[in-house]
Design a protein around this motif. Structure first.
Motif, PDB file in Angstrom:
ATOM      1  N   PRO A   1       0.699  -1.051   0.341  1.00 45.05           N
ATOM      2  CA  PRO A   1      -0.194   0.054   0.389  1.00 45.05           C
ATOM      3  C   PRO A   1       1.140   1.386   0.557  1.00 45.05           C
ATOM      4  O   PRO A   1       1.710   1.531   0.498  1.00 45.05           O
ATOM      5  CB  PRO A   1      -0.643  -0.046   1.532  1.00 45.05           C
ATOM      6  CG  PRO A   1      -0.152  -1.165   2.500  1.00 45.05           C
ATOM      7  CD  PRO A   1       0.797  -1.893   1.417  1.00 45.05           C
ATOM      8  N   ASP A   2       0.736   1.891  -1.414  1.00 41.86           N
ATOM      9  CA  ASP A   2       1.245   3.641  -1.110  1.00 41.86           C
ATOM     10  C   ASP A   2       0.700   4.604  -0.144  1.00 41.86           C
ATOM     11  O   ASP A   2       1.194   5.491  -0.083  1.00 41.86           O
ATOM     12  CB  ASP A   2       1.479   3.528  -2.703  1.00 41.86           C
ATOM     13  CG  ASP A   2       2.645   5.181  -2.671  1.00 41.86           C
ATOM     14  OD1 ASP A   2       3.016   4.433  -1.242  1.00 41.86           O
ATOM     15  OD2 ASP A   2       2.675   5.464  -3.614  1.00 41.86           O
ATOM     16  N   CYS A   3      -0.748   4.789   0.487  1.00 44.44           N
ATOM     17  CA  CYS A   3      -1.299   5.686   0.399  1.00 44.44           C
ATOM     18  C   CYS A   3      -1.603   5.360   2.122  1.00 44.44           C
ATOM     19  O   CYS A   3      -2.322   3.891   2.607  1.00 44.44           O
ATOM     20  CB  CYS A   3      -3.208   5.646  -0.154  1.00 44.44           C
ATOM     21  SG  CYS A   3      -2.446   5.378  -1.741  1.00 44.44           S
ATOM     22  N   PRO A   4      -1.331   5.850   3.323  1.00 50.73           N
ATOM     23  CA  PRO A   4      -1.959   5.877   4.464  1.00 50.73           C
ATOM     24  C   PRO A   4      -3.312   5.225   5.104  1.00 50.73           C
ATOM     25  O   PRO A   4      -3.500   4.527   5.468  1.00 50.73           O
ATOM     26  CB  PRO A   4      -1.626   7.385   5.120  1.00 50.73           C
ATOM     27  CG  PRO A   4      -0.604   7.791   4.462  1.00 50.73           C
ATOM     28  CD  PRO A   4      -0.944   7.486   2.570  1.00 50.73           C
TER      29      PRO A   4
ATOM     30  N   ARG B   1      -6.490  -2.204   6.973  1.00 56.49           N
ATOM     31  CA  ARG B   1      -7.358  -3.454   8.643  1.00 56.49           C
ATOM     32  C   ARG B   1      -8.944  -3.722   8.753  1.00 56.49           C
ATOM     33  O   ARG B   1      -9.061  -4.859   9.652  1.00 56.49           O
ATOM     34  CB  ARG B   1      -6.773  -2.687   9.411  1.00 56.49           C
ATOM     35  CG  ARG B   1      -5.201  -2.414  10.348  1.00 56.49           C
ATOM     36  CD  ARG B   1      -4.854  -2.130  10.910  1.00 56.49           C
ATOM     37  NE  ARG B   1      -3.142  -1.662  10.686  1.00 56.49           N
ATOM     38  CZ  ARG B   1      -1.807  -0.240  10.785  1.00 56.49           C
ATOM     39  NH1 ARG B   1      -2.554   0.380  10.463  1.00 56.49           N
ATOM     40  NH2 ARG B   1      -0.415  -0.555  10.657  1.00 56.49           N
ATOM     41  N   GLU B   2      -9.235  -2.229   8.452  1.00 55.65           N
ATOM     42  CA  GLU B   2     -11.126  -2.609   8.270  1.00 55.65           C
ATOM     43  C   GLU B   2     -11.704  -4.133   7.643  1.00 55.65           C
ATOM     44  O   GLU B   2     -12.319  -4.996   8.045  1.00 55.65           O
ATOM     45  CB  GLU B   2     -12.195  -1.528   7.752  1.00 55.65           C
ATOM     46  CG  GLU B   2     -11.469  -0.491   8.937  1.00 55.65           C
ATOM     47  CD  GLU B   2     -12.088   1.438   8.082  1.00 55.65           C
ATOM     48  OE1 GLU B   2     -12.801   0.736   7.390  1.00 55.65           O
ATOM     49  OE2 GLU B   2     -12.101   1.650   8.753  1.00 55.65           O
ATOM     50  N   GLN B   3     -11.074  -4.821   6.271  1.00 52.18           N
ATOM     51  CA  GLN B   3     -11.563  -5.463   6.174  1.00 52.18           C
ATOM     52  C   GLN B   3     -11.272  -6.836   6.350  1.00 52.18           C
ATOM     53  O   GLN B   3     -11.925  -7.741   6.571  1.00 52.18           O
ATOM     54  CB  GLN B   3     -10.829  -5.557   4.122  1.00 52.18           C
ATOM     55  CG  GLN B   3     -11.404  -6.951   4.118  1.00 52.18           C
ATOM     56  CD  GLN B   3     -12.742  -7.012   2.804  1.00 52.18           C
ATOM     57  OE1 GLN B   3     -12.814  -6.011   3.458  1.00 52.18           O
ATOM     58  NE2 GLN B   3     -13.155  -8.199   2.464  1.00 52.18           N
ATOM     59  N   ARG B   4      -9.785  -6.404   7.216  1.00 55.34           N
ATOM     60  CA  ARG B   4      -9.330  -8.067   7.904  1.00 55.34           C
ATOM     61  C   ARG B   4      -9.936  -7.820   9.291  1.00 55.34           C
ATOM     62  O   ARG B   4     -10.749  -8.674   9.520  1.00 55.34           O
ATOM     63  CB  ARG B   4      -7.897  -7.721   8.278  1.00 55.34           C
ATOM     64  CG  ARG B   4      -7.618  -8.864   8.680  1.00 55.34           C
ATOM     65  CD  ARG B   4      -5.919  -9.141   9.261  1.00 55.34           C
ATOM     66  NE  ARG B   4      -5.751  -7.905  10.635  1.00 55.34           N
ATOM     67  CZ  ARG B   4      -4.619  -7.195  10.330  1.00 55.34           C
ATOM     68  NH1 ARG B   4      -3.440  -7.454   9.803  1.00 55.34           N
ATOM     69  NH2 ARG B   4      -4.289  -6.145  11.303  1.00 55.34           N
ATOM     70  N   ALA B   5     -10.967  -7.464   9.614  1.00 59.18           N
ATOM     71  CA  ALA B   5     -11.639  -6.920  11.014  1.00 59.18           C
ATOM     72  C   ALA B   5     -12.473  -7.963  10.668  1.00 59.18           C
ATOM     73  O   ALA B   5     -13.541  -9.098  11.485  1.00 59.18           O
ATOM     74  CB  ALA B   5     -11.406  -6.107  11.982  1.00 59.18           C
TER      75      ALA B   5
END
Length: 127
Positions: free
Chosen positions: A78-81, A88-92
């Motif tokens: 990923p190149d954008c913060p 992370r939300e998708q992983r959650a």
């Protein structure tokens, strides 16, 4: 290269490639005849798309984050913060779905265990 060759080279069906184009994920060059023409950059794009689909993202999410993904030596970074937080939300969400599936499996194991026990005792309820 035209779509048939491109499909063979990427291992993705022509139908899926057309779908990616409909979703805005691919933008092949168009000949005056209407034929799609793909280049080497499109091969890399399909690779990124397939990896992101495999990571549980849908095409709308991929369209949004694709500009923020850098392919460094075969690794997507990923190149954008803000992208990192979205991932992370998708992983959650995936973790939550896994928890629900594990609970469902445990319930099935309980039911299956009771069925096995009933059969072994000869008290299986009539079907």
């Amino acid at each position: 290269m035209r779509i048939g060759e491109f499909a063979r080279r990427t291992g993705v069906s022509e139908r899926a490639l057309r779908y990616y184009e409909e979703q805005g994920l691919l933008t092949p060059e168009r000949r005056p005849s209407g034929y799609r023409v793909y280049g080497d950059a499109d091969v890399a794009a399909v690779r990124r798309i397939r990896i992101l689909l495999g990571a549980g993202l849908n095409t709308a999410q991929i369209l949004e984050i694709l500009p923020c993904i850098v392919d460094e030596d075969g690794w997507l970074t990923p190149d954008c913060p803000e992208l990192v937080e979205a991932l992370r939300e998708q992983r959650a969400r995936i973790d939550s779905a896994i928890g629900e599936l594990e609970s469902t499996r445990a319930n099935l194991d309980t039911i299956i265990g009771r069925e096995k026990a009933a059969v072994s005792r000869g008290t299986r309820p009539p079907s």
